[in-house]
Design an enzyme around this catalytic site. Sequence first.
Site, PDB file in Angstrom:
ATOM      1  N   ASP A 228       0.912  -1.147   0.040  1.00  0.00           N
ATOM      2  CA  ASP A 228      -0.083  -0.261   0.188  1.00  0.00           C
ATOM      3  C   ASP A 228       0.677   1.312  -0.018  1.00  0.00           C
ATOM      4  OD1 ASP A 228      -2.197   1.350  -0.224  1.00  0.00           O
ATOM      5  OD2 ASP A 228      -3.581   0.871   1.351  1.00  0.00           O
TER       6      ASP A 228
HETATM    7  C1  BGC Z   1      -4.983   3.553   0.137  1.00  0.00           C
HETATM    8  C2  BGC Z   1      -5.176   2.288  -0.898  1.00  0.00           C
HETATM    9  C3  BGC Z   1      -4.627   3.405  -2.021  1.00  0.00           C
HETATM   10  C4  BGC Z   1      -3.801   3.441  -2.193  1.00  0.00           C
HETATM   11  C5  BGC Z   1      -3.279   4.726  -3.433  1.00  0.00           C
HETATM   12  C6  BGC Z   1      -3.609   4.451   0.167  1.00  0.00           C
HETATM   13  O1  BGC Z   1      -3.751   4.986   0.676  1.00  0.00           O
HETATM   14  O2  BGC Z   1      -4.690   2.398   1.235  1.00  0.00           O
HETATM   15  O3  BGC Z   1      -5.997   1.619  -1.182  1.00  0.00           O
HETATM   16  O4  BGC Z   1      -5.051   2.036  -3.164  1.00  0.00           O
HETATM   17  O5  BGC Z   1      -3.175   4.741  -1.363  1.00  0.00           O
HETATM   18  O6  BGC Z   1      -3.955   5.852  -3.883  1.00  0.00           O
END
Ligand code: BGC
Length: 759
Positions: A228
Amino acid sequence: MPDIQSIMAQMTLEEKAALCTGASAWTTQPVERLGVPQMVVSDGPHGVRRVPDVHSLSQPSLPATCFPTASLLASTWDTDLLCEVGQAVAEECIALNVDVVLGPSNNMKRTPLCGRNFEYYSEDPYLSGELAASFINGVQGKGVGTSLKHFAANNQEFQRLTISAQVDERTLREIYLPAFETALKKAQPWTVMCAYNKINGVYCSENHELLVDILKNEWGFEGLVVSDWGAVHDRVASLRGGLDLEMPGPRDQRVKAVVEAVRSGKLDEAVLNEAVHRILRIVFKAAETPKGGTFDVAAHHALARRVAAEGMVLLKNNGILPLQNPNHIAVIGRSAQVPHFQGGGSSHINPTQVDVPFVELQKLAGNAELTYAEGYPADNSFQQTLIDEATTVAQAADVAILFIALPTFKESEGYDRADLDLTPQQVALIKAVTAVQPRTVVVLNNGSAVTMNEWLDGTAAVLEAWMMGQAGGGAIADVLFGKVNPSGKLAETFPLKLAHTPAYLNYPGENGEVRYGEGVFIGYRYYDAKEMPVLFPFGYGGSYTTFAYSSPRVSARTFKDVDGLTVSVDVTNTGKVAGKETVQVYVHDRHSRLARPPKELKGFAKVALQPGETKTVTVRLDFRAFAYYHPAYHQWITEDGEFDILIGASSADIRCTETVTLQSTVKLPCVLHRESTIRDWLDYAPARPVFDPVFQQLKARMAADFGGGDEQGGVIGMDTLGFMMDMPLLGLLQFQEAALPMPADAIVDGLLAQVRSLT
Ligand code: BGC
């Protein structure tokens, strides 16, 4: 696909290390001299959030269709539809030059307070897994990748970057992992995104057991694991833990650290090579799909409308819906004019167009007069004048449609909800309007359960319209005017109040840990076990017609677990309009050694029926439908015995029950040891031939010592057999050692050796 081994053989250590961290916010590192292209990823999950400049983490994204969020998608219970949405999202990825869309989000709704529940499907792992698999197959069937996220146990936003989810092995396997497992086995997502949080003290991004032992080795994941965004703390430790690609980049220090770790021998180069191999496979696979062109904006908007109508849930209807030619409709509530159709955070889409509910109602209302009142402000202030205006408008009309949207300051990615309530102004508004206008329909926009005790009774109907996507306004009009017969059913329980919810005493955690104390009992599993009333049960949803269930049947009364079982039932549309029904099949284990939820969803099917029409619905139940995860054996097991197959219209509305007998084929390894109790010895079937004679002697001796029979209280008033059961065999023998021909531990060791030789 080029020869990856030969490309890897030509890569320098620096190039390999660099490939394992992003080149920018949304791209991987290309290696131009070897023809390795960059790969572009974008959020996800219910639409494409493609920023024009891939180096920019956050900027207004290019227009794309905002489909309904996962709460609504799940309420459709329609896997084909999820596949269609996936296909449309893939077409938009291709047009917008995106190789991998970051979704679906597949975490369990452990508590309705999770701010990100709108992005998650369900409280039930079976339903979530099936839906996620269909969505992934839809996307990937078009040559675009997905990222199954957030793996795993990311069930709250509170301290999501650091919190440790303390989850026991069985709960992890039965509740928090299966939705990922199903999606993975049925759809092989190109990528899996690890969660921010820790599980039992270890960051998911460094969690070897999770990413390597379970995901890659046990389940056979072929793609790459991506972090993530910002979930990596120690790049070397995360590579060792099975995290292939760190995002976002660039992060030169990380790359240097990996190079140094390999040079100094701290990181085995084979580990780096494995990550590089996985990344290259996906990067080249992505490059096989040519990008560019356009997508059919109008067709996707129409699909978004169809899906939205399919997933809205009719929670209450006293017969007022569908609306029958009203002359004057009061349309009240900000969200009738400013639609609330998606959630805050990384999934936020820049829609291609937006249906405004007021406008869409007008289009279907014929000659009816529509009048509007705002009802509540955009902020959390209390404004009585807005309520007064609304009641005046409501009183003058012959029906009121009251639009209530849970504001983003109460529900979003990034923070959890403080309560399950609407704003004080919204509650006061509903009460005031329903007091003067009993013909009031409430239309809700929210991502997870809200409480309604204060106002539900006063309403004529309630439609849960969720975060309904950009075409939701039109879908609401379709449902209210009966162009679409609602068929959505809840994929999550609506509790009566927050204090009733399963995680209530174990949320949000303290000192950096949140204990999953409710274990496998989340959602309806908990309310069922506690025999607690709820506001609306899991699987529930109304229709403008009625359905009758008849002739339930099973393929066998007695069956082997590995053969599974086929369950059928006839469903008849007994009303006057066409409609759709979702038949749900739950399994209840009548006797199990470990505590199991009273019922668990193991199959479902949605059917469309004309008035008077009957169709047979068939659901297949496999080994896993009857199995539970035994932490002592570290495996899924079944036990011989009776199971009830419950066929229902919701978790609380079981229409037919069939009882069947399962024959287990599971061979259990011997987990008996010196400390095992009498019960353990009895429970372990392969030990019975060895242990039964010993047990009979022990019983007889106990009865003699305590002067009582098996079940009657002896001289000291105890049930001697019951007393024995939870004593360790060794302890019991030691207690009687004087009467034994040899030391107690020698006897136990001898018995253990005999049992092991048999198994
Ligand atoms: C979120 C993800 C997301 C990523 C990119 C993170 O903060 O938890 O779900 O895909 O950011 O935006």
